[in-house]
Design a protein around this motif. Structure first.
Motif, mmCIF file in Angstrom:
data_model
loop_
_atom_site.group_PDB
_atom_site.id
_atom_site.type_symbol
_atom_site.label_atom_id
_atom_site.label_comp_id
_atom_site.label_asym_id
_atom_site.label_seq_id
_atom_site.Cartn_x
_atom_site.Cartn_y
_atom_site.Cartn_z
ATOM 1 N N ASP A 1 0.557 -1.177 0.503
ATOM 2 C CA ASP A 1 0.367 0.276 0.377
ATOM 3 C C ASP A 1 0.690 1.225 0.050
ATOM 4 O OD1 ASP A 1 -2.498 -1.842 0.476
ATOM 5 O OD2 ASP A 1 -2.064 -1.972 2.381
ATOM 6 N N VAL B 1 4.119 0.914 2.640
ATOM 7 C CA VAL B 1 3.299 -0.829 3.363
ATOM 8 C C VAL B 1 2.753 -1.602 2.651
ATOM 9 C CG1 VAL B 1 2.110 -0.756 5.258
ATOM 10 C CG2 VAL B 1 3.079 1.552 4.781
ATOM 11 N N ARG B 2 3.219 -3.058 3.923
ATOM 12 C CA ARG B 2 3.010 -4.321 3.384
ATOM 13 C C ARG B 2 2.308 -4.568 4.716
ATOM 14 N NH1 ARG B 2 3.565 -8.394 0.142
ATOM 15 N NH2 ARG B 2 3.679 -9.895 0.935
ATOM 16 N N THR B 3 0.909 -4.402 5.021
ATOM 17 C CA THR B 3 -0.242 -4.610 6.011
ATOM 18 C C THR B 3 0.047 -6.235 6.350
ATOM 19 O OG1 THR B 3 -1.930 -5.047 4.382
ATOM 20 C CG2 THR B 3 -1.021 -2.421 6.148
ATOM 21 N N GLN B 4 -0.618 -6.580 7.513
ATOM 22 C CA GLN B 4 -0.888 -7.981 8.085
ATOM 23 C C GLN B 4 -2.005 -8.394 6.754
ATOM 24 O OE1 GLN B 4 0.848 -9.936 9.926
ATOM 25 N NE2 GLN B 4 -0.367 -11.684 8.396
ATOM 26 N N LYS B 5 -2.275 -8.144 6.284
ATOM 27 C CA LYS B 5 -3.785 -8.032 5.197
ATOM 28 C C LYS B 5 -3.050 -8.192 3.942
ATOM 29 C CE LYS B 5 -7.996 -6.806 3.421
ATOM 30 N NZ LYS B 5 -9.200 -4.866 3.165
ATOM 31 N N SER B 6 -1.979 -8.063 3.913
ATOM 32 C CA SER B 6 -1.665 -7.730 1.992
ATOM 33 C C SER B 6 -0.605 -8.894 2.883
ATOM 34 C CB SER B 6 0.243 -7.403 2.166
ATOM 35 O OG SER B 6 -0.796 -5.887 1.809
ATOM 36 N N PRO C 1 5.150 -8.723 8.005
ATOM 37 C CA PRO C 1 4.319 -6.955 7.432
ATOM 38 C C PRO C 1 5.553 -5.944 7.442
ATOM 39 C CG PRO C 1 3.140 -8.171 8.922
ATOM 40 C CD PRO C 1 3.862 -8.492 8.731
ATOM 41 N N GLU D 1 7.263 -1.957 6.970
ATOM 42 C CA GLU D 1 7.051 0.141 7.191
ATOM 43 C C GLU D 1 8.222 0.586 6.054
ATOM 44 O OE1 GLU D 1 5.920 2.900 10.051
ATOM 45 O OE2 GLU D 1 4.378 1.604 9.791
#
Length: 330
Positions: free
Chosen positions: A35, A70-75, A118, A120
């Motif tokens: 993201d 950002v790479r999130t847990q959802k990603s 994740p 950032e």
């Protein structure tokens, strides 16, 4: 002496203005599900994401003037996380965070990122450029074992292994033939240097060889965990930490020297990252604390000193950070 960037040997690329949505699409096609937070109400930006393969190594050239990626847990859950990314900072400054690790990257610094966790990146400066080597997860586990690999391992620009990697990358970039017989050896050289770094950081006896190296690894691990837990205590000092850990100050200093920093700088980084996140929350309306309250919460006891440290690290004062879009201050 830090070598001149091997990356300058790559053909120059002009990055025109594009829409944020187009950049996000390119970034995801090249690096996976990330993201992008471009900054307040921005729909256009300058940058791009280009994929290349040299010496059998897939690599991405990323350039942007955005605030965060950002790479999130959802990603992570949306993808299998097939790579480790060896990120090389080319231009600008980036604060990388993964798990409990935060690393401020300047041009020439490198960091290993796990795509299965994740992460950032917060960017500072007019423009940021990075090179990302995409290293197959399965191959690295087969070569080095799962236990040695972890996201957030930094390789500062003055580290000898970093300098050696730059030398190999310079040769990789100067070799344009896809079927050049030296490509195999260049790829093996990159993998070998990465393995040397991983084993050195692990403190394993078969690679460390001497008790002092093992001691440094143990001291580093213990001291990092201590700072991560106690950095908000304004009374914390290296001497207090050494006393609590039953170590000497010199032992702790040698441990941090092995990753190119000092315990004091690591402590400062944790406190500044805490305040940055607090100020981000205030900008987003998630809290309404005074700047002083956020600084004291992070362990700073002198507001003037905090302001100087924040400006030195991020290029703007905390008030400027709150009032302006982060990119307008540079």
């Amino acid at each position: 002496m830090v070598p001149r960037h091997a990356l300058s040997m790559l053909p120059p690329v002009k990055y025109p203005e594009t829409s944020v949505d187009a950049f996000v699409a390119d970034l995801r096609s090249v690096c996976g599900q990330f993201d992008v937070r471009p900054g307040k109400e921005r729909v256009n930006m300058r940058g791009g994401a280009l994929l290349d393969t040299r010496a059998g190594i897939e690599m991405a050239r990323i350039a942007m003037d955005v605030q965060q990626v950002v790479r999130t847990q959802k990603s992570v859950k949306q993808e299998s996380g097939e790579h480790y990314f060896l990120i090389v900072q080319e231009e600008g400054k980036a604060l990388m965070s993964q798990a409990d690790v935060s690393v401020m990257m300047s041009p020439g610094d490198m960091v290993l990122i796990d795509s299965a966790a994740p992460s950032e990146f917060t960017f500072f400066g007019h423009f940021n450029r990075q090179l990302s080597l995409h290293l197959p997860r399965a191959e690295l586990h087969s070569r080095f074992g799962y236990d040695l690999l972890q996201g957030g391992l930094s390789l500062p620009r003055h580290d000898p292994t970093n300098m050696a990697l730059y030398g190999v990358l310079a040769k990789v970039f100067s070799t344009t033939e896809a079927n050049n017989p030296t490509n195999h050896y260049l790829r093996e050289a990159v993998m070998g240097l990465l393995g040397a770094m991983l084993h050195e950081r692990s403190g394993r006896e078969d690679f460390a060889g001497i008790d002092s190296d093992l001691g440094s690894s143990h001291a580093l691990t213990a001291a990092q965990a201590y700072i991560d837990t106690h950095y908000r205590n304004p009374e914390m000092s290296v001497q207090l930490m050494a006393d609590d850990l039953c170590m000497s100050v010199r032992q702790i200093q040698r441990g941090f020297a092995s990753i190119g920093t000092t315990p004091t700088k690591y402590l400062m980084l944790k406190r500044l990252e805490h305040t940055r996140r607090g100020l981000e929350d205030r900008k987003a309306g998630r809290r309404d604390d005074l700047i002083a309250s956020i600084a004291y919460e992070a362990g700073f006891s002198d507001l003037s000193y905090f302001n100087r440290c924040f400006r030195q690290a991020f290029g703007q004062t905390p008030k400027e950070f709150l009032k302006l879009d982060i990119l307008q201050a540079f």
